[in-house]
Design a protein around this motif. Structure first.
Motif, PDB file in Angstrom:
ATOM      1  N   ARG A  54       0.840  -1.191   0.000  1.00 58.78           N
ATOM      2  CA  ARG A  54       0.000   0.000   0.000  1.00 58.78           C
ATOM      3  C   ARG A  54       0.880   1.248   0.000  1.00 58.78           C
ATOM      4  NH1 ARG A  54      -2.890  -3.315  -1.268  1.00 58.78           N
ATOM      5  NH2 ARG A  54      -4.924  -3.945  -0.426  1.00 58.78           N
ATOM      6  N   LEU A  55       0.471   2.251  -0.779  1.00 56.81           N
ATOM      7  CA  LEU A  55       1.129   3.549  -0.787  1.00 56.81           C
ATOM      8  C   LEU A  55       0.236   4.558  -0.088  1.00 56.81           C
ATOM      9  CD1 LEU A  55       2.692   2.030  -3.103  1.00 56.81           C
ATOM     10  CD2 LEU A  55       2.953   4.273  -4.189  1.00 56.81           C
ATOM     11  N   GLU A  56       0.743   5.131   0.972  1.00 57.91           N
ATOM     12  CA  GLU A  56       0.003   6.116   1.744  1.00 57.91           C
ATOM     13  C   GLU A  56       0.629   7.495   1.562  1.00 57.91           C
ATOM     14  OE1 GLU A  56      -2.853   5.658   4.153  1.00 57.91           O
ATOM     15  OE2 GLU A  56      -2.931   4.222   2.497  1.00 57.91           O
ATOM     16  N   VAL A  57      -0.213   8.506   1.400  1.00 54.78           N
ATOM     17  CA  VAL A  57       0.278   9.868   1.213  1.00 54.78           C
ATOM     18  C   VAL A  57       0.578  10.489   2.561  1.00 54.78           C
ATOM     19  CG1 VAL A  57      -0.218  12.141   0.254  1.00 54.78           C
ATOM     20  CG2 VAL A  57      -1.114  10.098  -0.867  1.00 54.78           C
ATOM     21  N   GLY A  58       1.780  11.027   2.705  1.00 51.62           N
ATOM     22  CA  GLY A  58       2.163  11.711   3.928  1.00 51.62           C
ATOM     23  C   GLY A  58       2.338  13.197   3.694  1.00 51.62           C
ATOM     24  N   MET A  70       2.804   2.567  14.690  1.00 50.12           N
ATOM     25  CA  MET A  70       1.349   2.485  14.620  1.00 50.12           C
ATOM     26  C   MET A  70       0.916   1.569  13.468  1.00 50.12           C
ATOM     27  SD  MET A  70      -1.435   5.481  13.762  1.00 50.12           S
ATOM     28  CE  MET A  70      -0.891   5.490  12.043  1.00 50.12           C
ATOM     29  N   TYR A  71       1.565   1.739  12.303  1.00 54.01           N
ATOM     30  CA  TYR A  71       1.225   0.890  11.167  1.00 54.01           C
ATOM     31  C   TYR A  71       1.605  -0.567  11.440  1.00 54.01           C
ATOM     32  CZ  TYR A  71       0.111   4.893   8.182  1.00 54.01           C
ATOM     33  OH  TYR A  71      -0.481   6.007   7.638  1.00 54.01           O
ATOM     34  N   LYS A  72       2.729  -0.766  12.119  1.00 50.02           N
ATOM     35  CA  LYS A  72       3.186  -2.128  12.434  1.00 50.02           C
ATOM     36  C   LYS A  72       2.182  -2.838  13.322  1.00 50.02           C
ATOM     37  CE  LYS A  72       7.330  -4.660  13.861  1.00 50.02           C
ATOM     38  NZ  LYS A  72       7.477  -5.309  12.535  1.00 50.02           N
ATOM     39  N   GLU A  73       1.639  -2.105  14.290  1.00 50.71           N
ATOM     40  CA  GLU A  73       0.652  -2.694  15.190  1.00 50.71           C
ATOM     41  C   GLU A  73      -0.615  -3.101  14.459  1.00 50.71           C
ATOM     42  OE1 GLU A  73       0.104   0.254  18.150  1.00 50.71           O
ATOM     43  OE2 GLU A  73       2.027  -0.150  19.178  1.00 50.71           O
ATOM     44  N   ASN A  74      -0.846  -2.472  13.276  1.00 56.35           N
ATOM     45  CA  ASN A  74      -2.015  -2.813  12.463  1.00 56.35           C
ATOM     46  C   ASN A  74      -1.682  -3.823  11.363  1.00 56.35           C
ATOM     47  OD1 ASN A  74      -4.583  -0.943  13.070  1.00 56.35           O
ATOM     48  ND2 ASN A  74      -2.726   0.263  13.435  1.00 56.35           N
ATOM     49  N   GLY A  75      -0.443  -4.384  11.445  1.00 53.29           N
ATOM     50  CA  GLY A  75      -0.076  -5.462  10.523  1.00 53.29           C
ATOM     51  C   GLY A  75       0.665  -5.025   9.279  1.00 53.29           C
ATOM     52  N   TRP A  76       1.120  -3.754   9.219  1.00 59.12           N
ATOM     53  CA  TRP A  76       1.795  -3.239   8.035  1.00 59.12           C
ATOM     54  C   TRP A  76       3.218  -2.829   8.377  1.00 59.12           C
ATOM     55  CZ3 TRP A  76      -0.421  -3.637   3.315  1.00 59.12           C
ATOM     56  CH2 TRP A  76      -1.799  -3.875   3.271  1.00 59.12           C
ATOM     57  N   ASP A  77       4.180  -3.300   7.566  1.00 59.45           N
ATOM     58  CA  ASP A  77       5.599  -2.977   7.779  1.00 59.45           C
ATOM     59  C   ASP A  77       6.029  -1.865   6.817  1.00 59.45           C
ATOM     60  OD1 ASP A  77       5.921  -5.096   9.657  1.00 59.45           O
ATOM     61  OD2 ASP A  77       6.012  -6.514   7.966  1.00 59.45           O
ATOM     62  N   GLU A  93      -1.087 -13.843   4.746  1.00 56.20           N
ATOM     63  CA  GLU A  93      -1.558 -14.636   5.895  1.00 56.20           C
ATOM     64  C   GLU A  93      -1.750 -13.794   7.142  1.00 56.20           C
ATOM     65  OE1 GLU A  93       2.991 -15.172   5.624  1.00 56.20           O
ATOM     66  OE2 GLU A  93       1.247 -15.133   4.253  1.00 56.20           O
ATOM     67  N   ARG A  94      -1.162 -12.618   7.152  1.00 53.40           N
ATOM     68  CA  ARG A  94      -1.344 -11.748   8.321  1.00 53.40           C
ATOM     69  C   ARG A  94      -2.754 -11.169   8.355  1.00 53.40           C
ATOM     70  NH1 ARG A  94       3.283  -7.381   9.090  1.00 53.40           N
ATOM     71  NH2 ARG A  94       4.517  -9.314   9.267  1.00 53.40           N
ATOM     72  N   ASN A  95      -3.389 -11.126   7.196  1.00 54.11           N
ATOM     73  CA  ASN A  95      -4.769 -10.652   7.084  1.00 54.11           C
ATOM     74  C   ASN A  95      -4.941  -9.268   7.737  1.00 54.11           C
ATOM     75  OD1 ASN A  95      -7.402 -10.898   6.161  1.00 54.11           O
ATOM     76  ND2 ASN A  95      -8.136 -11.824   8.074  1.00 54.11           N
ATOM     77  N   ALA A  96      -4.014  -8.381   7.420  1.00 50.94           N
ATOM     78  CA  ALA A  96      -4.040  -7.048   8.021  1.00 50.94           C
ATOM     79  C   ALA A  96      -5.194  -6.231   7.458  1.00 50.94           C
ATOM     80  CB  ALA A  96      -2.724  -6.333   7.741  1.00 50.94           C
ATOM     81  N   PRO A  97      -5.853  -5.431   8.296  1.00 50.02           N
ATOM     82  CA  PRO A  97      -6.946  -4.578   7.819  1.00 50.02           C
ATOM     83  C   PRO A  97      -6.389  -3.464   6.921  1.00 50.02           C
ATOM     84  CG  PRO A  97      -6.390  -4.012  10.077  1.00 50.02           C
ATOM     85  CD  PRO A  97      -5.580  -5.239   9.736  1.00 50.02           C
ATOM     86  N   GLU A  98      -7.256  -2.909   6.085  1.00 50.06           N
ATOM     87  CA  GLU A  98      -6.829  -1.805   5.232  1.00 50.06           C
ATOM     88  C   GLU A  98      -6.417  -0.611   6.093  1.00 50.06           C
ATOM     89  OE1 GLU A  98      -6.263  -1.474   2.061  1.00 50.06           O
ATOM     90  OE2 GLU A  98      -6.784  -3.558   1.632  1.00 50.06           O
TER      91      GLU A  98
END
Length: 399
Positions: A54-58, A70-77, A93-98
């Motif tokens: 995913r590409l997020e705008v900062g 914060m992103y790591k805690e939601n399953g995103w590295d 397999e981590r099935n991280a939420p969007e």
């Protein structure tokens, strides 16, 4: 240590869905995104994995440690950042939420990027106007563009103009696309994360490869020209050079060469030849030859007879340039002569032949196949003898 693989990246970094799909497909092939540089994306080679990107705008190019956590805690590295786009990955397999969409933050980030791109677009547009103006001034201002092209004087400027033009186009496209992306975000339109990318990536790869090749050639050409260019004293004896020699035109054994009056870099400049190269004319000669026949005088009877000869020779890579080159040479060297004084002659040994005569001065412009020659002669020899020598020498490079 993991092996790094570099792949030509998307220059259109604002196409979020396509880049996310590209990174995902690369991971399925065992290439895991490491960072994104100006031209290449760097991947670590490893085991194939099913990944989501995913590409997020900062707001800024840098992301804070708190945001990463914060992103790591939601399953995103966190992986890397491209301009103001932060790239995150997550195994299937981590099935991280969007990732949650912070409209205000992303709108602010895109707004800042859009303003910067607008400024960049203005700068490159001005640069394009300057490069086009310089190209016109160098190659077209005096009406002899083919001559400048053949001599290699506009090659580098043309390449620079193409590059700046491409840069202007891509910057304008980026400005418009970032503005549209920001408007879609404000209107609540979601990004399609799984978007076909191969066709566009293939097209971009071809265009970028061509651009890099053209710019590379533009950098190499002046170096080759500098290496190949050479000026030497013209040997007195007849040589295999494809130039008309004064002795062949005068046909007088009393012809001698006077003592040189100007020598620099071990070159006698009254009697010299210069060899040059360009992509459109790999063989070029510019020669000057001056002689003296003590037993003869000019018509006034007061001065010793001192004939001279100047020659320009071009062997073209594109024979179709010959006509325009002849026209440019006429414009360059007969610009003060009235048109009715310039005679074009049908001659079996030439494709084109233009002659201008005035007292003891003759100027000849000739072409044959891929050979073009300009000769300026000052002396008593008749035109037929001069033309026969020109035809003989042009034969050496016309085939």
């Amino acid at each position: 240590m993991n092996q790094t693989v570099r792949k030509l990246r998307f220059l259109e970094y604002w196409r979020i869905g396509e880049q996310e799909s590209w990174f995902t497909d690369m991971a399925a092939e065992g290439l895991h995104l490491k960072k994104v540089g100006p031209f290449f994306a760097h991947f670590d080679k490893g085991e194939p994995k099913q990944m989501k990107y995913r590409l997020e705008v900062g707001v800024n190019k840098k992301i804070t440690p708190e945001q990463v956590q914060m992103y790591k805690e939601n399953g995103w590295d966190y992986v890397t950042t491209v301009h103001v786009f932060h790239v995150f990955s997550s195994p299937i397999e981590r099935n991280a939420p969007e990732l949650p969409i912070d409209t205000d933050t992303q709108s602010l980030g895109l707004g800042k990027l859009g303003k910067k791109l607008a400024i960049d677009c203005s700068i490159v547009a001005v640069a394009l106007i300057i490069t086009i103006s310089l190209l016109y001034y160098i190659g077209f201002d005096d009406g002899t563009p083919t001559l400048y092209l053949v001599k290699g004087m506009v090659f580098q400027q043309s390449i620079l103009t193409i590059y700046v033009g491409y840069l202007t186009y891509t910057t304008l496209q980026a400005t418009k696309s970032i503005r549209a992306l920001r408007n879609n975000l404000i209107e609540g339109k979601s990004i399609v994360h799984y978007t076909p990318w191969k066709k566009r990536h293939r097209l971009n790869s071809i265009l970028n490869t061509l651009l890099i090749t053209v710019v590379g050639l533009g950098s190499i050409v002046p170096i080759v020209q500098l290496i190949k260019s050479d000026t030497q004293t013209l040997p007195e004896e007849s040589s295999t050079l494809p130039i008309v020699r004064l002795a062949d035109v005068e046909q007088n054994p009393a012809l001698i060469r006077e003592e040189p009056t100007y020598i620099r870099d071990n070159v006698e400049w009254e009697n010299k030849y210069t060899y040059d190269w360009s992509p459109f004319a790999p063989v070029q000669y510019d020669t000057d030859e001056n002689g003296l026949i003590p037993v003869e005088t000019w018509e006034n009877g007061n001065n010793e007879y001192s004939p001279s000869l100047h020659t320009n020779v071009y062997q073209l890579t594109v024979p179709a340039l010959a006509d325009n080159l002849v026209n440019d040479l006429v414009s360059r060297y007969l610009y003060e002569v009235r048109d009715e004084q310039i005679v074009e002659i049908n001659h079996p040994q030439f494709d084109r032949l233009i002659v201008y005569e005035e007292e003891n001065r003759k100027r000849v412009f000739a072409s044959k196949d891929k050979a073009v020659m300009y000769v300026r002669y000052h002396g008593h020899a008749d035109r037929k003898l001069l033309l026969d020598n020109i035809a003989k020498k042009m034969h050496l490079i016309s085939e």
